[in-house]
Design a protein around this motif. Structure first.
Motif, PDB file in Angstrom:
ATOM      1  N   ASP A 437      14.934   2.694  -5.043  1.00 33.71           N
ATOM      2  CA  ASP A 437      15.263   3.704  -4.162  1.00 33.71           C
ATOM      3  C   ASP A 437      14.191   3.774  -2.946  1.00 33.71           C
ATOM      4  OD1 ASP A 437      15.496   6.319  -2.999  1.00 33.71           O
ATOM      5  OD2 ASP A 437      14.886   7.499  -4.796  1.00 33.71           O
ATOM      6  N   VAL A 438      15.004   3.486  -1.854  1.00 36.69           N
ATOM      7  CA  VAL A 438      13.796   3.356  -0.515  1.00 36.69           C
ATOM      8  C   VAL A 438      14.030   4.490   0.437  1.00 36.69           C
ATOM      9  CG1 VAL A 438      13.559   1.474   1.139  1.00 36.69           C
ATOM     10  CG2 VAL A 438      14.526   1.024  -1.110  1.00 36.69           C
ATOM     11  N   ARG A 439      12.919   4.701   1.024  1.00 30.94           N
ATOM     12  CA  ARG A 439      12.879   5.518   2.024  1.00 30.94           C
ATOM     13  C   ARG A 439      11.898   4.830   3.196  1.00 30.94           C
ATOM     14  NH1 ARG A 439      12.513  12.015   0.139  1.00 30.94           N
ATOM     15  NH2 ARG A 439      14.445  11.737  -1.273  1.00 30.94           N
ATOM     16  N   SER A 440      12.333   4.798   4.182  1.00 30.27           N
ATOM     17  CA  SER A 440      11.651   4.034   5.452  1.00 30.27           C
ATOM     18  C   SER A 440      11.330   5.033   6.637  1.00 30.27           C
ATOM     19  CB  SER A 440      12.286   2.862   5.717  1.00 30.27           C
ATOM     20  OG  SER A 440      13.590   3.057   6.333  1.00 30.27           O
ATOM     21  N   ALA A 441      10.097   4.504   7.451  1.00 35.00           N
ATOM     22  CA  ALA A 441       9.940   5.290   8.633  1.00 35.00           C
ATOM     23  C   ALA A 441       9.139   4.115   9.522  1.00 35.00           C
ATOM     24  CB  ALA A 441       8.952   6.234   8.482  1.00 35.00           C
ATOM     25  N   LEU A 442       9.440   4.603  10.779  1.00 34.15           N
ATOM     26  CA  LEU A 442       8.653   3.704  11.966  1.00 34.15           C
ATOM     27  C   LEU A 442       7.230   4.297  12.132  1.00 34.15           C
ATOM     28  CD1 LEU A 442      11.620   3.768  14.568  1.00 34.15           C
ATOM     29  CD2 LEU A 442      10.927   1.973  12.957  1.00 34.15           C
ATOM     30  N   SER A 443       6.830   5.264  11.660  1.00 33.62           N
ATOM     31  CA  SER A 443       5.535   5.762  11.956  1.00 33.62           C
ATOM     32  C   SER A 443       5.276   7.074  10.905  1.00 33.62           C
ATOM     33  CB  SER A 443       5.358   6.375  13.306  1.00 33.62           C
ATOM     34  OG  SER A 443       5.955   7.334  13.500  1.00 33.62           O
ATOM     35  N   LEU A 444       3.651   7.193  10.821  1.00 33.35           N
ATOM     36  CA  LEU A 444       3.442   8.272   9.954  1.00 33.35           C
ATOM     37  C   LEU A 444       4.041   9.684  10.614  1.00 33.35           C
ATOM     38  CD1 LEU A 444      -0.302   7.626   9.135  1.00 33.35           C
ATOM     39  CD2 LEU A 444       1.817   7.307   7.613  1.00 33.35           C
ATOM     40  N   LYS A 445       4.187   9.853  11.862  1.00 33.58           N
ATOM     41  CA  LYS A 445       4.577  10.708  12.541  1.00 33.58           C
ATOM     42  C   LYS A 445       5.970  11.138  12.077  1.00 33.58           C
ATOM     43  CE  LYS A 445       5.254  12.656  17.127  1.00 33.58           C
ATOM     44  NZ  LYS A 445       4.958  12.563  18.579  1.00 33.58           N
ATOM     45  N   ILE A 447       7.493  10.398   9.440  1.00 38.25           N
ATOM     46  CA  ILE A 447       7.420  10.522   7.851  1.00 38.25           C
ATOM     47  C   ILE A 447       6.946  12.146   7.942  1.00 38.25           C
ATOM     48  CG2 ILE A 447       5.890  10.695   5.954  1.00 38.25           C
ATOM     49  CD1 ILE A 447       5.372   7.727   6.213  1.00 38.25           C
ATOM     50  N   ASP A 448       6.214  12.596   8.720  1.00 37.51           N
ATOM     51  CA  ASP A 448       5.863  14.115   8.619  1.00 37.51           C
ATOM     52  C   ASP A 448       7.002  14.930   9.178  1.00 37.51           C
ATOM     53  OD1 ASP A 448       3.657  16.444   8.059  1.00 37.51           O
ATOM     54  OD2 ASP A 448       3.580  16.200  10.433  1.00 37.51           O
ATOM     55  N   LYS A 449       7.420  14.605  10.272  1.00 37.96           N
ATOM     56  CA  LYS A 449       8.657  15.252  11.034  1.00 37.96           C
ATOM     57  C   LYS A 449       9.763  15.451  10.416  1.00 37.96           C
ATOM     58  CE  LYS A 449      10.910  15.281  15.537  1.00 37.96           C
ATOM     59  NZ  LYS A 449      11.087  14.482  16.823  1.00 37.96           N
ATOM     60  N   GLU A 450      10.092  14.445   9.534  1.00 36.69           N
ATOM     61  CA  GLU A 450      11.319  14.343   9.021  1.00 36.69           C
ATOM     62  C   GLU A 450      11.332  14.873   7.552  1.00 36.69           C
ATOM     63  OE1 GLU A 450      13.333  10.543   9.371  1.00 36.69           O
ATOM     64  OE2 GLU A 450      13.419  10.675  11.405  1.00 36.69           O
ATOM     65  N   TRP A 478      -4.276   7.587   4.819  1.00 36.68           N
ATOM     66  CA  TRP A 478      -3.859   8.865   5.081  1.00 36.68           C
ATOM     67  C   TRP A 478      -2.790   9.286   3.886  1.00 36.68           C
ATOM     68  CZ3 TRP A 478       0.906  11.094   6.097  1.00 36.68           C
ATOM     69  CH2 TRP A 478       0.944  12.175   6.624  1.00 36.68           C
ATOM     70  N   LEU A 479      -2.151   8.364   3.525  1.00 40.21           N
ATOM     71  CA  LEU A 479      -0.986   8.878   2.682  1.00 40.21           C
ATOM     72  C   LEU A 479      -1.868   9.009   1.210  1.00 40.21           C
ATOM     73  CD1 LEU A 479       1.761   6.019   3.578  1.00 40.21           C
ATOM     74  CD2 LEU A 479       1.969   8.526   3.692  1.00 40.21           C
ATOM     75  N   ARG A 480      -2.713   8.353   0.906  1.00 37.96           N
ATOM     76  CA  ARG A 480      -3.532   8.424  -0.384  1.00 37.96           C
ATOM     77  C   ARG A 480      -4.226   9.600  -0.445  1.00 37.96           C
ATOM     78  NH1 ARG A 480      -6.137   2.291  -1.486  1.00 37.96           N
ATOM     79  NH2 ARG A 480      -4.181   1.542  -2.429  1.00 37.96           N
ATOM     80  N   HIS A 481      -4.782   9.982   0.492  1.00 31.86           N
ATOM     81  CA  HIS A 481      -5.378  11.446   0.774  1.00 31.86           C
ATOM     82  C   HIS A 481      -4.270  12.399   0.520  1.00 31.86           C
ATOM     83  CE1 HIS A 481      -8.210  14.711   2.076  1.00 31.86           C
ATOM     84  NE2 HIS A 481      -7.217  14.924   2.702  1.00 31.86           N
ATOM     85  N   ASN A 482      -3.119  12.409   1.131  1.00 36.85           N
ATOM     86  CA  ASN A 482      -2.095  13.435   0.890  1.00 36.85           C
ATOM     87  C   ASN A 482      -1.312  13.360  -0.368  1.00 36.85           C
ATOM     88  OD1 ASN A 482      -2.140  15.273   3.932  1.00 36.85           O
ATOM     89  ND2 ASN A 482      -2.744  13.061   4.115  1.00 36.85           N
ATOM     90  N   LEU A 483      -1.044  12.032  -0.659  1.00 36.97           N
ATOM     91  CA  LEU A 483      -0.286  12.144  -1.971  1.00 36.97           C
ATOM     92  C   LEU A 483      -1.003  11.907  -3.362  1.00 36.97           C
ATOM     93  CD1 LEU A 483       2.531   9.610  -0.402  1.00 36.97           C
ATOM     94  CD2 LEU A 483       2.586  12.252  -0.845  1.00 36.97           C
ATOM     95  N   GLY A 484      -2.005  10.971  -3.293  1.00 33.81           N
ATOM     96  CA  GLY A 484      -2.664  10.889  -4.400  1.00 33.81           C
ATOM     97  C   GLY A 484      -3.501   9.431  -4.315  1.00 33.81           C
ATOM     98  N   GLY A 485      -4.843   9.596  -4.656  1.00 29.25           N
ATOM     99  CA  GLY A 485      -5.776   8.555  -4.362  1.00 29.25           C
ATOM    100  C   GLY A 485      -5.286   7.109  -5.247  1.00 29.25           C
ATOM    101  N   HIS A 486      -4.330   7.102  -6.136  1.00 28.05           N
ATOM    102  CA  HIS A 486      -4.006   5.908  -6.865  1.00 28.05           C
ATOM    103  C   HIS A 486      -2.770   5.398  -6.377  1.00 28.05           C
ATOM    104  CE1 HIS A 486      -4.227   3.247 -10.143  1.00 28.05           C
ATOM    105  NE2 HIS A 486      -3.016   3.635 -10.499  1.00 28.05           N
ATOM    106  N   LEU A 487      -2.186   5.870  -5.448  1.00 26.59           N
ATOM    107  CA  LEU A 487      -0.967   5.255  -4.634  1.00 26.59           C
ATOM    108  C   LEU A 487      -1.101   3.805  -4.365  1.00 26.59           C
ATOM    109  CD1 LEU A 487       1.908   5.906  -3.492  1.00 26.59           C
ATOM    110  CD2 LEU A 487       0.817   6.277  -1.446  1.00 26.59           C
TER     111      LEU A 487
END
Length: 540
Positions: A437-445, A447-450, A478-487
């Protein structure tokens, strides 16, 4: 008795006349007692001044008047000359004679107060000394000229070296930038081709897809080799040896080359070990990678390749042994030459013959020893000697050996981030074909915007290193901080520098090198998914 004494005195007088030196004896009142003919001749004195009783002062005054003692008042010069001869028990002086000759005087005071003066013509010696002095002066001048010339040459060489270093630095920077731009489209092509190969297995396009894959692999190997050579020659590679569990080096070879060996029907055997070595993990890994790759390439189907370690004193010998085509001793030097390949080897595998040239350069840069032994038609053994170190307990970067998953068996949620749309699309196609199950993005911006992560938590992240606004490493943090440190996360990058690998390892982030090989990508995903089974702690 008087007659006998008179005869002895006459004989002595006659004898001293034959001496080459001028000799004169003066009494305590400094009046001449006796002088030989050489004394009169060398000083060119009148007869009256060489008769017994003639005062020394009169002789000195005569010489002063004639100019032999230099310019000035003659009486004063005469007195100064007598003082010079009589001031010390023994005195040595020089004087220019009437004929321009150099005369060296030695005067000695007698116990009764008298004086003995002897002198000789030392013109030849003085001229020789002057000639030697002129020669030395000339030599010194020549040395100074040569030194100045060498200084100029050294300065020019230093300037040339500085320009060459600057050119090398610029070349390295250019290649680092170019490698990213060149490998990006190649990475996308490899990913598209991997999907095509799996979908075309049961169709007539299978052979065509495999041919495209082989061509892309050849391009990747050539580019990687040229980039490695450039980094080594420019001094960009800085070895940093640390204690390393040898099993990790060997396991990586099994993961990377196992599929290649099976495809060629070659038995690849990796001998398990608990040994530890002192090594730069990335650079030594590159050496072993090239040796194992070569062994598989140049071993006919049905052959075997063995990789393992043996202790040799305070060193470990890492052997790569094959039953391939081999070579004779006359071909040793040719093996390590750039763009040089043995005729039979060129018929067996494509390439430019750069692999062993890179190995040789890396071995030299690391200060290691490489030994080779081979028999033509029987096989080869390449042995890399590494410093042994005490056994270390390091958690292996590889989990338990995973069986090769079948198509569609990877049921994971994967977040892909890459600033190249073609790579994103190719990665999505391959991963979805594997069942992800894949989700993709060109940038962190984006990911946040959509809101891509709203109600959806990934099992792992595949992150490009060169993003437009930040680095992939910072993006993962940044993702680990917002989603989980073990990501769990892997850095997918065309940057092969040890510095990037070291930074990733410090943060517990795996590295997958572009162009991505499907087998390596599947192994990385399986390893990361195993990590994700540990419950994650939400931190934001």
């Amino acid at each position: 008795m008087a007659s006998h004494s008179s005869n002895a005195s006459a004989s002595l007088r006659q004898a001293i006349d034959f001496l080459p030196q001028g000799i004169a004896v003066f009494d305590a009142g400094l009046h001449l007692a006796v002088a030989n003919m050489r004394y009169k001749q060398l000083l060119d004195l009148p007869d009256a001044l060489v008769k017994p009783g003639a005062p020394l002062f009169d002789m000195a005054l005569f010489l002063a008047d004639r100019g032999d003692l230099g310019g000035g008042d003659a009486a004063r010069l005469a007195i100064e000359r007598i003082n010079l001869l009589t001031a010390a028990p023994i005195a040595v002086t020089q004087l220019t004679g009437n004929g321009g000759q150099a005369l060296e005087f030695q005067s000695s005071r007698l116990p009764d107060g008298g004086l003995v003066i002897s002198f000789s013509d030392v013109t030849q010696r003085v001229e020789a000394e002057r000639a030697l002095e002129r020669m030395n002066q000339s030599l010194e001048e020549r040395v100074e000229e040569r030194t100045a010339a060498l200084t100029r040459v050294n300065s020019e060489l230093e300037n040339a070296r500085a320009k060459a270093d600057a050119a090398n630095h610029d070349k390295t920077r250019f290649l680092a930038a170019a490698s990213h731009d060149l490998l990006q489209p190649l990475n996308a092509a490899r990913l598209y081709t991997s999907t095509l190969i799996e979908r075309a297995k049961l169709t007539g396009l299978s052979d065509l897809a495999n041919s495209i894959e082989a061509s892309l692999t050849a391009v990747e190997e050539i580019m990687s080799a040229l980039l490695d050579i450039s980094r080594i020659d420019s001094g960009a590679l800085k070895p940093a040896p640390v204690p390393v569990a040898a099993r990790d080096l060997l396991k990586k070879m099994e993961v990377e080359f196992g599929p290649m060996a099976r495809e060629r029907n070659i038995g690849l055997r990796i001998i398990a070990t608990d040994a530890a070595v002192l090594a730069d993990k990335a650079l030594v890994g590159r050496i072993v990678q090239n040796l194992v790759s070569n062994a598989i390439k140049y071993t006919p189907p049905g052959g075997r390749v063995l990789v393992g370690l043996r202790r040799r004193g305070n060193r470990m010998r890492l052997d790569v042994i094959d039953t391939g085509i081999g070579f004779n001793k006359d071909q040793h030097r040719l093996l390590f030459a750039e763009f040089s390949r043995l005729e039979r080897g060129a018929r067996m595998a494509q390439g430019l013959g750069l692999g062993l040239s890179i190995v040789q350069r890396l071995v030299t840069a690391l200060g290691l020893t490489l030994e080779l032994d081979s028999r033509e038609g029987r096989g080869s053994r390449f042995s890399l000697f590494l410093p042994a170190t005490r056994t270390i307990r390091v958690a292996s970067e590889f989990g338990p050996t995973q069986p090769e998953a079948s198509v569609g068996a990877l049921d994971y949620k994967v977040l892909c981030v890459d600033n190249e749309r073609a790579i994103i699309e190719a990665m999505e196609g391959l991963l979805r074909h594997w069942g992800c199950d894949v989700r993709s993005a060109l940038s962190l911006k984006q990911i946040d915007k959509e809101g891509l992560l709203e109600g959806w938590y990934p099992d792992l992240v595949l992150m490009d290193y060169h993003l437009d606004q930040t680095s992939g490493l910072d993006a993962i943090e940044w993702l680990r901080h917002n989603l989980g440190g073990h990501l769990p996360a892997a850095l997918v990058t065309a940057d092969r520098s040890p510095a990037v690998r070291a930074l990733a390892e410090e943060r517990g982030i795996a590295v997958v090198t572009k162009p991505v090989k499907p087998a390596a990508l599947r192994a990385a995903i399986s390893g990361l998914a195993n990590q994700s089974r540990t419950p994650a702690k939400r931190v934001g």
